[in-house]
Design a protein around this motif. Structure first.
Motif, mmCIF file in Angstrom:
data_model
loop_
_atom_site.group_PDB
_atom_site.id
_atom_site.type_symbol
_atom_site.label_atom_id
_atom_site.label_comp_id
_atom_site.label_asym_id
_atom_site.label_seq_id
_atom_site.Cartn_x
_atom_site.Cartn_y
_atom_site.Cartn_z
ATOM 1 N N ALA A 75 33.993 -17.601 109.705
ATOM 2 C CA ALA A 75 34.413 -18.566 110.722
ATOM 3 C C ALA A 75 34.825 -19.897 110.117
ATOM 4 O O ALA A 75 35.690 -20.593 110.657
ATOM 5 C CB ALA A 75 33.295 -18.771 111.743
ATOM 6 N N GLY A 76 34.223 -20.264 108.991
ATOM 7 C CA GLY A 76 34.512 -21.563 108.416
ATOM 8 C C GLY A 76 35.648 -21.587 107.419
ATOM 9 O O GLY A 76 35.928 -22.623 106.814
ATOM 10 N N LEU A 77 36.355 -20.475 107.243
ATOM 11 C CA LEU A 77 37.451 -20.428 106.281
ATOM 12 C C LEU A 77 38.674 -21.158 106.827
ATOM 13 O O LEU A 77 38.996 -21.065 108.009
ATOM 14 C CB LEU A 77 37.828 -18.983 105.962
ATOM 15 C CG LEU A 77 36.755 -18.092 105.335
ATOM 16 C CD1 LEU A 77 37.320 -16.711 105.042
ATOM 17 C CD2 LEU A 77 36.198 -18.723 104.056
ATOM 18 N N SER A 78 39.370 -21.853 105.944
ATOM 19 C CA SER A 78 40.639 -22.465 106.328
ATOM 20 C C SER A 78 41.695 -21.371 106.454
ATOM 21 O O SER A 78 41.476 -20.217 106.058
ATOM 22 C CB SER A 78 41.077 -23.482 105.279
ATOM 23 O OG SER A 78 41.454 -22.812 104.075
ATOM 24 N N ARG A 79 42.862 -21.731 106.975
ATOM 25 C CA ARG A 79 43.931 -20.731 107.118
ATOM 26 C C ARG A 79 44.337 -20.160 105.759
ATOM 27 O O ARG A 79 44.528 -18.953 105.618
ATOM 28 C CB ARG A 79 45.146 -21.368 107.797
ATOM 29 C CG ARG A 79 46.293 -20.383 108.024
ATOM 30 C CD ARG A 79 47.404 -20.987 108.848
ATOM 31 N NE ARG A 79 48.500 -20.039 109.023
ATOM 32 C CZ ARG A 79 49.588 -20.281 109.739
ATOM 33 N NH1 ARG A 79 49.716 -21.449 110.361
ATOM 34 N NH2 ARG A 79 50.541 -19.382 109.839
ATOM 35 N N ALA A 80 44.438 -21.029 104.758
ATOM 36 C CA ALA A 80 44.815 -20.563 103.421
ATOM 37 C C ALA A 80 43.738 -19.659 102.838
ATOM 38 O O ALA A 80 44.043 -18.624 102.226
ATOM 39 C CB ALA A 80 45.068 -21.759 102.503
ATOM 40 N N GLN A 81 42.480 -20.032 103.020
ATOM 41 C CA GLN A 81 41.387 -19.209 102.506
ATOM 42 C C GLN A 81 41.334 -17.864 103.231
ATOM 43 O O GLN A 81 41.069 -16.829 102.618
ATOM 44 C CB GLN A 81 40.063 -19.960 102.665
ATOM 45 C CG GLN A 81 39.943 -21.180 101.774
ATOM 46 C CD GLN A 81 38.880 -22.150 102.237
ATOM 47 O OE1 GLN A 81 38.183 -21.919 103.234
ATOM 48 N NE2 GLN A 81 38.749 -23.269 101.537
ATOM 49 N N HIS A 82 41.605 -17.884 104.519
ATOM 50 C CA HIS A 82 41.630 -16.647 105.291
ATOM 51 C C HIS A 82 42.737 -15.743 104.781
ATOM 52 O O HIS A 82 42.554 -14.524 104.649
ATOM 53 C CB HIS A 82 41.840 -16.970 106.775
ATOM 54 C CG HIS A 82 41.549 -15.836 107.704
ATOM 55 N ND1 HIS A 82 42.508 -14.916 108.073
ATOM 56 C CD2 HIS A 82 40.408 -15.454 108.319
ATOM 57 C CE1 HIS A 82 41.968 -14.035 108.902
ATOM 58 N NE2 HIS A 82 40.704 -14.332 109.056
ATOM 59 N N ALA A 83 43.907 -16.303 104.481
ATOM 60 C CA ALA A 83 45.020 -15.518 103.961
ATOM 61 C C ALA A 83 44.671 -14.882 102.624
ATOM 62 O O ALA A 83 45.004 -13.724 102.354
ATOM 63 C CB ALA A 83 46.264 -16.406 103.821
ATOM 64 N N VAL A 84 43.986 -15.632 101.785
ATOM 65 C CA VAL A 84 43.579 -15.096 100.481
ATOM 66 C C VAL A 84 42.563 -13.974 100.673
ATOM 67 O O VAL A 84 42.618 -12.942 99.985
ATOM 68 C CB VAL A 84 43.005 -16.216 99.595
ATOM 69 C CG1 VAL A 84 42.337 -15.637 98.352
ATOM 70 C CG2 VAL A 84 44.116 -17.179 99.182
ATOM 71 N N LEU A 85 41.644 -14.134 101.610
ATOM 72 C CA LEU A 85 40.652 -13.088 101.869
ATOM 73 C C LEU A 85 41.325 -11.825 102.401
ATOM 74 O O LEU A 85 40.946 -10.710 102.022
ATOM 75 C CB LEU A 85 39.611 -13.591 102.863
ATOM 76 C CG LEU A 85 38.474 -12.613 103.203
ATOM 77 C CD1 LEU A 85 37.689 -12.244 101.945
ATOM 78 C CD2 LEU A 85 37.539 -13.212 104.246
ATOM 79 N N LEU A 86 42.325 -11.976 103.264
ATOM 80 C CA LEU A 86 43.072 -10.817 103.760
ATOM 81 C C LEU A 86 43.730 -10.071 102.607
ATOM 82 O O LEU A 86 43.696 -8.843 102.540
ATOM 83 C CB LEU A 86 44.143 -11.259 104.761
ATOM 84 C CG LEU A 86 43.690 -11.814 106.106
ATOM 85 C CD1 LEU A 86 44.893 -12.210 106.942
ATOM 86 C CD2 LEU A 86 42.846 -10.805 106.863
ATOM 87 N N ALA A 87 44.346 -10.832 101.711
ATOM 88 C CA ALA A 87 45.010 -10.217 100.567
ATOM 89 C C ALA A 87 43.999 -9.543 99.647
ATOM 90 O O ALA A 87 44.256 -8.465 99.094
ATOM 91 C CB ALA A 87 45.807 -11.265 99.801
ATOM 92 N N LEU A 88 42.850 -10.170 99.491
ATOM 93 C CA LEU A 88 41.782 -9.597 98.669
ATOM 94 C C LEU A 88 41.331 -8.256 99.245
ATOM 95 O O LEU A 88 41.168 -7.272 98.517
ATOM 96 C CB LEU A 88 40.609 -10.570 98.618
ATOM 97 C CG LEU A 88 39.397 -10.167 97.777
ATOM 98 C CD1 LEU A 88 39.757 -10.132 96.310
ATOM 99 C CD2 LEU A 88 38.245 -11.136 98.020
ATOM 100 N N ALA A 89 41.150 -8.202 100.565
ATOM 101 C CA ALA A 89 40.729 -6.961 101.214
ATOM 102 C C ALA A 89 41.786 -5.885 101.114
ATOM 103 O O ALA A 89 41.481 -4.696 101.182
ATOM 104 C CB ALA A 89 40.394 -7.237 102.678
ATOM 105 N N ASP A 90 43.049 -6.301 100.942
ATOM 106 C CA ASP A 90 44.143 -5.349 100.789
ATOM 107 C C ASP A 90 44.261 -4.857 99.351
ATOM 108 O O ASP A 90 45.166 -4.079 99.027
ATOM 109 C CB ASP A 90 45.451 -6.005 101.238
ATOM 110 C CG ASP A 90 46.559 -5.000 101.469
ATOM 111 O OD1 ASP A 90 46.260 -3.864 101.885
ATOM 112 O OD2 ASP A 90 47.730 -5.333 101.217
ATOM 113 N N GLY A 91 43.358 -5.308 98.480
ATOM 114 C CA GLY A 91 43.334 -4.827 97.097
ATOM 115 C C GLY A 91 44.315 -5.505 96.170
ATOM 116 O O GLY A 91 44.626 -4.976 95.096
#
Length: 215
Positions: free
Chosen positions: A146-162
């Motif tokens: 919940a506390g992630l910024s938009r940029a951090q959220h985007a990086v986490l999405l990419a991380l989960a995508d491998g």
């Protein structure tokens, strides 16, 4: 929305047609593009710049639970994504909300109601069923991100995508040093120390909340 496009990702032609009718009723003059897999949705998003709204079936053949949503969000570049499903299993709406979907759309709704929801979402609102009651693991995972910024959220999405740091940097048009800085912030907020632990922390959001798939 005259001349704009909506992307409808559903592997059932009749459902795609029904959603297209609702979309055209909501946005006269808009073009509905239909695809049948997550891969095709990603390709459509990468090749077209005027898609304004995405309707994504939760149970596409290559969805792998919420990983399909995360793949689409990664390339959607801010275009709102609604999860569409025939399932009422606990946790689906909550997981979609936590990961950044703009809404959760039951296929059982009347077409005129679907049209109204599409208008709301495109106007910047979100649509989710009232009184969501997440299971404890989902609630905990949602709180973690919940506390992630938009940029951090985007990086986490990419991380989960491998994706590797180099791939993430290319996709987001930033340097690898910036990606590493974002990952450090993500790890701190998730209270983990590496990529594997980060994925474990959000795993309840990535997995199918129940066995089997229900459209």
């Amino acid at each position: 929305m005259n001349g704009d496009r909506l992307l409808i990702a559903d592997d059932h032609p009749l459902t795609r047609e029904g959603l297209s009718l609702a979309a055209r009723a909501a946005f006269p003059g808009a073009q509905a593009i239909g695809v049948g897999t997550v891969g095709e949705a990603v390709a459509a998003l990468q090749s077209r710049s005027t898609i304004r709204l995405i309707l994504l079936d939760y149970a596409l053949p290559d969805s792998e639970g919420f990983r399909g949503l995360m793949r689409v969000l990664h390339v959607a570049d801010g275009v709102p994504v609604l999860i569409v499903t025939a399932s009422d299993r606990p946790g689906l709406a909550e997981g979609a909300m936590a990961l950044g979907a703009a809404g959760f759309l039951p296929k059982t709704l009347p077409l005129d109601e679907i049209s109204g929801i599409l208008r709301k979402v495109l106007s910047g609102q979100r649509y989710f069923p009232e009184a969501l009651a997440p299971a404890a693991p989902l609630a905990a995972a949602r709180e973690r991100i919940a506390g992630l910024s938009r940029a951090q959220h985007a990086v986490l999405l990419a991380l989960a995508d491998g994706r590797s740091n180099k791939q993430i940097a290319y996709d987001l048009s930033v340097t690898e040093a910036t990606v590493k800085a974002h990952l450090t912030a993500v790890f701190r907020k998730l209270r983990v120390t590496n990529r594997t632990q980060a994925l474990l922390a959000i795993r309840p959001l990535l997995e199918d909340p129940a066995s089997g798939q229900g459209g």
